[in-house]
Scaffold this motif. Sequence first.
Motif, PDB file in Angstrom:
ATOM      1  N   ALA A  69       0.841  -1.195   0.000  1.00  0.00           N
ATOM      2  CA  ALA A  69       0.000   0.000   0.000  1.00  0.00           C
ATOM      3  C   ALA A  69       0.877   1.247   0.000  1.00  0.00           C
ATOM      4  CB  ALA A  69      -0.892  -0.002   1.232  1.00  0.00           C
ATOM      5  N   ARG A 102      -4.613   4.797   3.694  1.00  0.00           N
ATOM      6  CA  ARG A 102      -5.933   4.511   3.130  1.00  0.00           C
ATOM      7  C   ARG A 102      -5.912   3.209   2.325  1.00  0.00           C
ATOM      8  NH1 ARG A 102      -8.777   7.446  -1.617  1.00  0.00           N
ATOM      9  NH2 ARG A 102     -10.885   6.690  -1.373  1.00  0.00           N
ATOM     10  N   GLN A 103      -4.891   3.046   1.488  1.00  0.00           N
ATOM     11  CA  GLN A 103      -4.763   1.804   0.712  1.00  0.00           C
ATOM     12  C   GLN A 103      -4.497   0.616   1.630  1.00  0.00           C
ATOM     13  OE1 GLN A 103      -1.733   2.157  -2.276  1.00  0.00           O
ATOM     14  NE2 GLN A 103      -3.177   2.910  -3.815  1.00  0.00           N
ATOM     15  N   ARG A 104      -3.692   0.835   2.662  1.00  0.00           N
ATOM     16  CA  ARG A 104      -3.402  -0.245   3.607  1.00  0.00           C
ATOM     17  C   ARG A 104      -4.701  -0.711   4.284  1.00  0.00           C
ATOM     18  NH1 ARG A 104       1.123  -2.037   7.017  1.00  0.00           N
ATOM     19  NH2 ARG A 104       0.257  -2.805   8.964  1.00  0.00           N
ATOM     20  N   ARG A 114      -7.673  -0.469   3.101  1.00  0.00           N
ATOM     21  CA  ARG A 114      -8.461  -1.152   2.069  1.00  0.00           C
ATOM     22  C   ARG A 114      -8.001  -2.598   1.915  1.00  0.00           C
ATOM     23  NH1 ARG A 114      -7.324  -0.985  -3.679  1.00  0.00           N
ATOM     24  NH2 ARG A 114      -9.054  -2.001  -4.724  1.00  0.00           N
ATOM     25  N   GLN A 115      -6.691  -2.794   1.896  1.00  0.00           N
ATOM     26  CA  GLN A 115      -6.143  -4.145   1.776  1.00  0.00           C
ATOM     27  C   GLN A 115      -6.507  -4.988   3.000  1.00  0.00           C
ATOM     28  OE1 GLN A 115      -1.939  -3.905   0.850  1.00  0.00           O
ATOM     29  NE2 GLN A 115      -2.316  -2.805  -1.067  1.00  0.00           N
ATOM     30  N   GLN A 116      -6.429  -4.384   4.166  1.00  0.00           N
ATOM     31  CA  GLN A 116      -6.776  -5.102   5.390  1.00  0.00           C
ATOM     32  C   GLN A 116      -8.257  -5.490   5.400  1.00  0.00           C
ATOM     33  OE1 GLN A 116      -5.215  -2.037   8.030  1.00  0.00           O
ATOM     34  NE2 GLN A 116      -3.677  -3.486   8.792  1.00  0.00           N
ATOM     35  N   ARG A 117      -9.116  -4.574   4.993  1.00  0.00           N
ATOM     36  CA  ARG A 117     -10.559  -4.879   4.934  1.00  0.00           C
ATOM     37  C   ARG A 117     -10.841  -6.006   3.944  1.00  0.00           C
ATOM     38  NH1 ARG A 117     -10.947   0.700   4.943  1.00  0.00           N
ATOM     39  NH2 ARG A 117     -11.384   0.701   2.707  1.00  0.00           N
ATOM     40  N   PHE A 118     -10.147  -5.994   2.826  1.00  0.00           N
ATOM     41  CA  PHE A 118     -10.334  -7.049   1.832  1.00  0.00           C
ATOM     42  C   PHE A 118      -9.997  -8.416   2.447  1.00  0.00           C
ATOM     43  CE2 PHE A 118      -8.469  -9.890  -1.336  1.00  0.00           C
ATOM     44  CZ  PHE A 118      -9.541 -10.029  -2.200  1.00  0.00           C
TER      45      PHE A 118
END
Length: 126
Positions: A81, A85-87, A89-93
Amino acid sequence: MHAEVQRVLDELEQRGLLSDQRTADALVQAKAARFGSRRLKHMLQAKALDADLVNRTLEKARETELERALEVWRRRFGQPAADLRQRARQQRFLAGRGFETSVIERVMKVAGRPAASLTDTDSHDD
């Protein structure tokens, strides 16, 4: 009609053609490459399988949880990430795929490292 169906099911089970263990193993084998043990547990429970059987089956899946989570992450994102914010998003995925929080954190630690360096992942990072 119900009695006939039950008789056939009992007969199949006696012959070893119908088995909860095989059902659990087949489900985990088919889905483990895409989902974490939390999600697999829900799938197994939805089949109304015995709790002990579910736990025994998931023990095997947990042995490869980090490797599977890394592969899912690589297929979806492939690079670390760029920002928080991207991190997130990756964690939520990964959480949505049913991976444990501790596994997700380990994936975030090693994301982007060459595959060869992942064998001793967290033994030196903690």
